[in-house]
Structure formats: structure tokens, C-alpha cells
Design an enzyme around this catalytic site. Structure first.
Site, short mmCIF file in Angstrom:
data_model
loop_
_atom_site.label_atom_id
_atom_site.label_comp_id
_atom_site.label_asym_id
_atom_site.label_seq_id
_atom_site.Cartn_x
_atom_site.Cartn_y
_atom_site.Cartn_z
N TRP A 101 6.59 8.92 -11.85
CA TRP A 101 5.62 7.96 -12.40
C TRP A 101 6.28 7.18 -13.53
CZ3 TRP A 101 1.21 12.16 -12.46
CH2 TRP A 101 0.75 12.34 -11.14
N ARG B 267 7.10 22.97 -4.82
CA ARG B 267 7.91 22.62 -6.00
C ARG B 267 7.88 23.74 -7.03
NH1 ARG B 267 5.75 16.31 -6.65
NH2 ARG B 267 6.46 15.61 -4.61
N ASP C 236 14.15 5.73 -4.27
CA ASP C 236 12.80 6.11 -3.88
C ASP C 236 12.10 4.95 -3.16
OD1 ASP C 236 10.69 8.14 -4.14
OD2 ASP C 236 9.63 6.60 -5.28
N GLU D 71 15.39 6.29 0.54
CA GLU D 71 14.37 7.10 1.20
C GLU D 71 13.56 6.19 2.12
OE1 GLU D 71 10.12 9.30 0.46
OE2 GLU D 71 10.76 7.58 -0.73
N ASN E 117 10.18 0.56 -7.01
CA ASN E 117 9.13 -0.07 -6.22
C ASN E 117 7.78 -0.12 -6.90
OD1 ASN E 117 7.84 -0.94 -3.59
ND2 ASN E 117 6.76 1.00 -3.95
C1 ABC Z 1 0.28 12.81 -5.92
C2 ABC Z 1 0.00 14.29 -6.13
C3 ABC Z 1 -0.18 14.99 -4.80
C4 ABC Z 1 -1.28 14.30 -4.02
C5 ABC Z 1 -0.94 12.84 -3.87
C6 ABC Z 1 -2.07 12.09 -3.16
O1 ABC Z 1 -0.73 12.24 -5.14
O2 ABC Z 1 1.08 14.88 -6.85
O3 ABC Z 1 -0.46 16.35 -5.01
O4 ABC Z 1 -1.39 14.92 -2.76
C7 ABC Z 1 5.18 10.86 -6.34
C8 ABC Z 1 5.00 12.33 -6.65
C9 ABC Z 1 3.85 12.91 -5.87
C10 ABC Z 1 2.58 12.09 -6.09
C11 ABC Z 1 2.90 10.63 -5.68
C12 ABC Z 1 1.70 9.71 -5.82
O5 ABC Z 1 3.95 10.16 -6.51
O6 ABC Z 1 6.20 13.01 -6.31
O7 ABC Z 1 3.63 14.25 -6.30
O8 ABC Z 1 1.54 12.62 -5.27
O9 ABC Z 1 1.27 9.63 -7.14
C13 ABC Z 1 8.45 9.03 -2.52
C14 ABC Z 1 8.87 10.27 -3.31
C15 ABC Z 1 7.62 11.00 -3.74
C16 ABC Z 1 6.92 10.12 -4.77
C17 ABC Z 1 6.79 8.72 -4.35
C18 ABC Z 1 6.00 7.79 -5.16
C19 ABC Z 1 7.54 8.20 -3.32
O10 ABC Z 1 9.75 11.04 -2.56
O11 ABC Z 1 7.88 12.26 -4.29
O12 ABC Z 1 5.59 10.70 -4.99
O13 ABC Z 1 6.87 7.32 -6.19
C20 ABC Z 1 5.16 7.59 1.58
C21 ABC Z 1 6.26 6.72 1.01
C22 ABC Z 1 7.38 7.53 0.39
C23 ABC Z 1 6.84 8.57 -0.59
C24 ABC Z 1 5.84 9.44 0.18
C25 ABC Z 1 5.23 10.50 -0.72
O14 ABC Z 1 4.78 8.59 0.66
O15 ABC Z 1 6.78 5.89 2.03
O16 ABC Z 1 8.24 6.65 -0.30
N1 ABC Z 1 7.92 9.37 -1.20
C26 ABC Z 1 3.93 8.22 6.64
C27 ABC Z 1 4.57 6.94 6.17
C28 ABC Z 1 5.50 7.23 5.00
C29 ABC Z 1 4.74 7.93 3.91
C30 ABC Z 1 4.19 9.24 4.49
C31 ABC Z 1 3.46 10.08 3.46
O17 ABC Z 1 3.32 8.91 5.57
O18 ABC Z 1 5.29 6.33 7.21
O19 ABC Z 1 6.02 6.00 4.50
O20 ABC Z 1 5.60 8.18 2.80
O21 ABC Z 1 2.37 9.37 2.98
C32 ABC Z 1 5.57 11.09 10.72
C33 ABC Z 1 5.62 9.59 10.81
C34 ABC Z 1 5.80 9.03 9.42
C35 ABC Z 1 4.69 9.52 8.53
C36 ABC Z 1 4.69 11.05 8.53
C37 ABC Z 1 3.61 11.61 7.62
O22 ABC Z 1 4.53 11.52 9.85
O23 ABC Z 1 6.72 9.21 11.62
O24 ABC Z 1 5.85 7.62 9.44
O25 ABC Z 1 4.95 9.03 7.21
O26 ABC Z 1 5.36 11.62 11.99
#
Ligand code: ABC
Length: 495
Positions: free
Chosen positions: A90, A357, A216, A240, A128
Site C-alpha cells: 500500500w 503469510r 507488481d 507480475e 500502478n
Molecule cells: C487485501 C486483504 C485481503 C483481502 C483483499 C480483498 O484485500 O489483505 O485479505 O482478501 C496487496 C496486498 C493484499 C491486499 C491487496 C488489496 O493489496 O498484498 O493483501 O488484499 O488491498 C499484486 C500483489 C498483491 C498486492 C497487489 C496490490 C497486487 O502480488 O500482493 O495485494 O498492490 C490481481 C492483480 C495482481 C494482484 C492480485 C492480488 O490481484 O492482477 O496484480 N497481485 C484473476 C485476474 C488477476 C487477479 C486475480 C486475483 O484474479 O486475472 O489479474 O490478480 O484477483 C485463474 C485465471 C486468472 C485469475 C485467477 C484467480 O484464476 O487464469 O486470470 O486471476 O484461473
């Protein structure tokens, strides 16, 4: 460091807050330090850049030559509907360091400690998005100032919309997060933003001698932003690109947006094949072939089987032998292996964030059998690379992995001098065997399974056969190498 210098590396991913507790004499960054670290609480558990230094022997002892740490930039430091920013994603001010993880001197000390061991430092970066504390969707300078954002001009963000994953324009411009904690999408086409970020990344990488960047949410920024940014960084960039779509993901290399991306496609293949007894081996074969066709340079992809957004592999399957096979697949296939902290301790809690984690310290950093297996896999990979061992005139890194044969339960993969024979049968021994012919080794010669150090002899038609009937050997992976190569590597002693 350059992409070519990363090719032979092997990466250990840490969540800075969770990898190692601060030593008694270190300045407390979190107060009071929690007695136990409960991931459900989503708060800081006290790990810092200095505490990582204390445990570098543990990482290097497993054979890793690089670490990837959490984002180092300043985060919001207030309670949110998802509690606190212990994970470091964040970022509200990329230009400042996150005091929760230490000072500038501390980050310099970590960088120097790694380099003195010949190890690389990879830093995670977030460009981003920026978290919005007020959930107002029409941005104002006042609100951005109140949020503590480095960017106070509303024009530095794209207008609010939630992402529709079926539409790339929406993926590029709309916002991650949700209405409880929106992540405002930074306008990475604005010249001020581009200038600021390019200058920032050039300074950050040079000041801290950073060897590589994990980028990220790379798929949420229009691709054209990345090449000049990575050029300014002057170092290896691995993005990523979360998802299974190989054609889409491969654009990052074909369009030369960045050097590489994390191996999400192969991850889905490995979990399909080895995530359950008698899993879907043909899905792995398909994905592996498509990855090799679509990516110009699969040897730079970052291959993993778990990370901070995904379930622990041992949560997907409790079977240690399936996990062992998955790890060999991760290490034998083209690419740079990445192991997520805790994988070596068989952590299995955590179908997802935040439970995946946990703090590592309750494990006491024990020398588990998985720790030994990972050390061995790193040692083998490093030895064949540094000895320049060849097969058919080609080195390990120059030989694309080749699937020689596969069935519903078995697969044989050759990469250079190594031949992996994997199964998804799972642990219990069963009266079954698997034979691979045309291994490329001559009949009557001896090969060594370099994992167990057992000798096998090559049969007619250059075949090798393994049995899963032996007690304690059900479902085990094998990695074969010729006896002469094994002797040269010295991994199994005098063979
Ligand atoms: C927070 C809470 C969590 C709560 C959530 C709603 O909010 O902590 O407990 O559940 C950071 C933190 C997280 C935090 C988030 C949001 O911010 O680490 O703890 O969650 O506040 C990166 C990082 C990740 C980070 C962020 C945001 C980005 O590695 O740690 O999160 O800065 C998307 C993004 C990806 C991101 C990921 C978490 O979400 O693209 O950059 N990761 C589909 C989409 C993906 C998407 C994914 C999950 O869903 O295509 O783009 O990722 O939402 C497959 C399909 C895929 C599909 C998957 C699920 O299934 O082929 O396309 O992915 O079969």
C-alpha cells in the site's frame, strides 16, 4: 544486473515483515512487538531489513543466490478495513522508504551483506496504484493530501472505475482494490508521472545497488510505459502478470516491455498435474509446450509453486511426494526457480492471503527434509551450470526442456545433462513402474539418480525404468545424470 546474469540464479522470496524477527539489540520498528504473529490480524510482526541479514546463512545454506523482498517504499500507516500495510503493497509515497522496515542505512546494509556473499537483491515495486483512505471516488487535491499521497494532483490518476477482467482497457485504466480500500490507478501516461517514476527508479536502483525488480501488477499498466522505465532502472525487470493466458502474458517479452515475467502459466500447469494424486498431467504438457512456443526467452521466466497471493502448495495437497515432484518440475523447467519463504518448512496453513503469510520464526528455521531437498535441487542446478556440463553439445541453460514422454501419471523431461522422471501417483507405494526409452544414454551405461544417489543401468533401446513399488519410494521423483557427469559434479561422492 542484466537478464543474462539472472539466468543462472535462484531466488528466495521473503515477506520482509514475516521472515525474521528483530534481534534484541535492533531498534524496534513495531511497538509493542507482538508475542505471536497471527496472520489473521493483518498487522506488523516486526521483521526488518536488518533482521533479514541475521538469517542470510539460512537462505544461502539452501543454495539460493538472490532474495526478493517486499516493496521498500513508504506505505499508509493507519488501520484500514483490511487492517495494516504489513505486506508493503500500500505504497502512498514511492519516493520515501518505509520506516517500518528500517532506515536507508539498514537497506544499504542488507544490500552490502548480500553482495559480500555474491548474492543478488531483488526489490518488489508498486507503481500502478496508490491506496485511497477516503472512499471518495471523485479525486480532489485535498483528499489526496489527507491520504498522505505523494501525488496530490488528481490528473495523476485515472478516473474511478472497477476492473472488468474481460477488457484490457479496463485492466489498464480501472482500479484494483475494492470499495472498502480502493487502489487508485496511477496515470502512467502523464508526462509528470513518467518523469518522476523514471527518475525515482534510477535513483533507487543505483543508491541501493539493487540487482533486479519484481514489478507488481505489471498487467495493469499499458505496456508502453515499461521499456523506458526498465531502461531507467538499468537492471533486470520481472513483472507480475497474474493469469493463465499464455498468449497475453508472452507479449511482455515479444513486445519487449520488460525482460521477463513470473511464471504464472507454468504454475497452473504444475498445480494441475501435481496438486492432487492422479492430477491432470496433460495440462502440464500442453502448458509447457505453449510456454516454449510463445515466449522468446522462457529461460528468464520466474518459476514458482506458491507465493504471497496463492495457497501454499501443501495446502493444495498434503502429500509430501507430490510437492517434491512439483518442486523438481519447478527446478528442471526452463526459467529461474523462485521459492517462497516457508515452502521449505512445509507451511500448509493458508488457502489464501492473509493466512499464507505466517511468520517464519516459529519454525525455528529447522533443517527439514524439504529444506534439504531444496538445497539439493539448487546444488544440482548450480553445479551443472558452473561446471558447464553438456549433453549433445549443449549446456543446461542452452538446452530447452524437452518432454520425452508422458502418460496420465508419469512424465520424463530432459534438460541438458539432466533427465527428470516425475509422477503424480502420490506417496503410497504401488505396484507400478515407468520406463523411458531413447533417453540419449547408451545401453549398458550407468546413470545416477542424483536425488537418491542410487545407480541405475541403462537398458536396451537406451531405456531407464523406475519402480514405484519399493516401500518408501512410492511416488518419488528422479533426476538422472550420467555416472561420469555425476562424478565430475561430486554431488553423490565417488560414484
Ligand atoms: C487485501 C486483504 C485481503 C483481502 C483483499 C480483498 O484485500 O489483505 O485479505 O482478501 C496487496 C496486498 C493484499 C491486499 C491487496 C488489496 O493489496 O498484498 O493483501 O488484499 O488491498 C499484486 C500483489 C498483491 C498486492 C497487489 C496490490 C497486487 O502480488 O500482493 O495485494 O498492490 C490481481 C492483480 C495482481 C494482484 C492480485 C492480488 O490481484 O492482477 O496484480 N497481485 C484473476 C485476474 C488477476 C487477479 C486475480 C486475483 O484474479 O486475472 O489479474 O490478480 O484477483 C485463474 C485465471 C486468472 C485469475 C485467477 C484467480 O484464476 O487464469 O486470470 O486471476 O484461473
Amino acid at each position: 544486473a542484466t537478464a543474462d546474469q539472472w539466468r543462472s540464479r535462484s531466488i528466495y522470496q521473503v515477506i520482509t515483515d514475516r521472515f525474521a524477527p528483530p534481534s534484541a539489540t535492533a531498534p524496534a520498528r513495531t511497538s509493542p512487538l507482538p508475542q505471536t504473529c497471527d496472520p489473521a490480524l493483518q498487522t506488523w510482526c516486526g521483521g526488518t531489513w536488518l533482521s533479514i541479514i541475521d538469517k542470510l546463512d539460512y537462505i544461502q545454506g539452501m543454495g539460493f543466490s538472490a532474495i526478493w523482498i517486499s516493496p521498500v517504499s513508504m506505505n499508509i500507516d493507519v488501520e484500514t478495513p483490511y487492517n495494516y500495510a504489513y505486506h508493503g503493497y500500500w505504497v502512498n509515497d514511492p519516493l520515501s522508504l518505509n520506516p517500518r522496515f528500517g532506515s536507508s542505512d539498514d537497506l544499504l546494509a542488507l544490500s552490502a551483506a548480500l553482495h559480500s556473499r555474491g548474492m543478488y537483491l531483488m526489490v518488489d515495486i508498486v507503481v500502478n496504484n496508490v491506496p485511497a483512505l477516503s472512499t471518495a471516488t471523485a479525486l480532489s487535491t485535498q483528499q489526496l493530501q489527507a491520504d498522505g499521497s505523494r501525488y496530490t494532483n488528481p490528473a495523476y490518476f485515472h478516473p474511478q472505475c472497477w476492473i472488468d477482467y474481460t477488457n484490457q482497457t479496463s485492466i489498464d485504466y480501472c482500479w484494483l482494490g475494492d470499495d472498502k480500500l480502493p487502489l487508485m490507478d496511477v496515470n502512467t501516461e502523464h508526462p509528470d508521472v513518467i518523469g518522476m517514476l523514471n527518475t525515482w527508479i534510477a535513483n533507487l536502483t543505483s543508491t541501493y545497488s539493487i540487482d533486479g525488480l519484481r514489478i507488481d501488477a505489471a498487467k495493469h499498466v499499458p505496456g508502453a510505459f515499461w521499456a523506458p522505465f526498465c531502461q531507467a532502472a538499468g537492471t533486470f525487470c520481472i513483472g507480475e502478470v497474474y493469469g493463465a493466458d499464455i498468449g497475453y502474458a508472452s507479449q511482455f517479452q515479444t513486445q519487449k516491455w520488460m525482460d521477463s515475467i513470473l511464471g504464472y502459466p507454468l504454475y497452473y500447469g504444475i498445480t494441475a498435474a501435481f496438486g492432487a494424486p492422479n492430477g491432470n498431467m496433460s495440462a502440464f504438457v500442453d502448458i509447457a509446450n505453449q510456454v516454449q512456443t510463445a515466449f522468446p526467452d522462457p529461460g528468464l521466466l520466474g518459476n514458482f509453486i506458491e507465493n504471497h497471493d496463492l495457497p501454499r502448495f501443501r495446502n493444495v495437497t498434503a502429500d509430501p511426494q507430490l510437492a517434491y515432484n512439483a518442486m523438481v518440475a519447478q527446478f528442471i523447467f526452463d526459467g529461474i526457480p523462485i521459492v517462497y519463504y516457508g515452502q521449505e518448512q512445509d507451511f500448509s496453513d493458508g488457502a489464501a492471503d492473509p493466512y499464507n503469510r505466517q511468520a517464519l520464526w516459529p519454525s525455528t528455521y529447522a533443517n527439514t527434509s524439504t529444506y534439504s531437498r531444496i538445497s539439493k535441487l539448487n546444488k544440482i542446478r548450480q553445479a551443472v551450470i558452473s561446471n558447464g556440463t553438456t549433453f549433445g553439445g549443449k549446456t543446461f541453460l542452452d538446452s530447452p526442456a524437452k518432454i520425452l514422454v508422458s502418460t496420465a501419471t508419469d512424465i520424463a523431461i530432459r534438460k541438458g545433462p539432466l533427465l527428470a522422471v516425475l509422477t503424480n501417483r502420490g506417496s503410497p507405494n504401488v505396484s507400478a513402474a515407468f520406463g523411458v526409452s531413447d533417453t540419449g544414454w547408451s545401453s549398458q551405461s550407468n546413470v545416477i539418480d542424483i536425488l537418491s544417489c542410487k545407480v541405475f543401468s541403462v537398458g536396451t533401446q537406451a531405456s531407464i525404468s523406475v519402480s514405484y513399488a519399493v516401500a518408501g519410494y512410492g511416488g518419488m521423483p528422479y533426476v538422472f545424470i550420467s555416472d561420469t557427469d555425476a562424478a565430475a559434479l561430486g554431488i553423490c561422492g565417488q560414484v
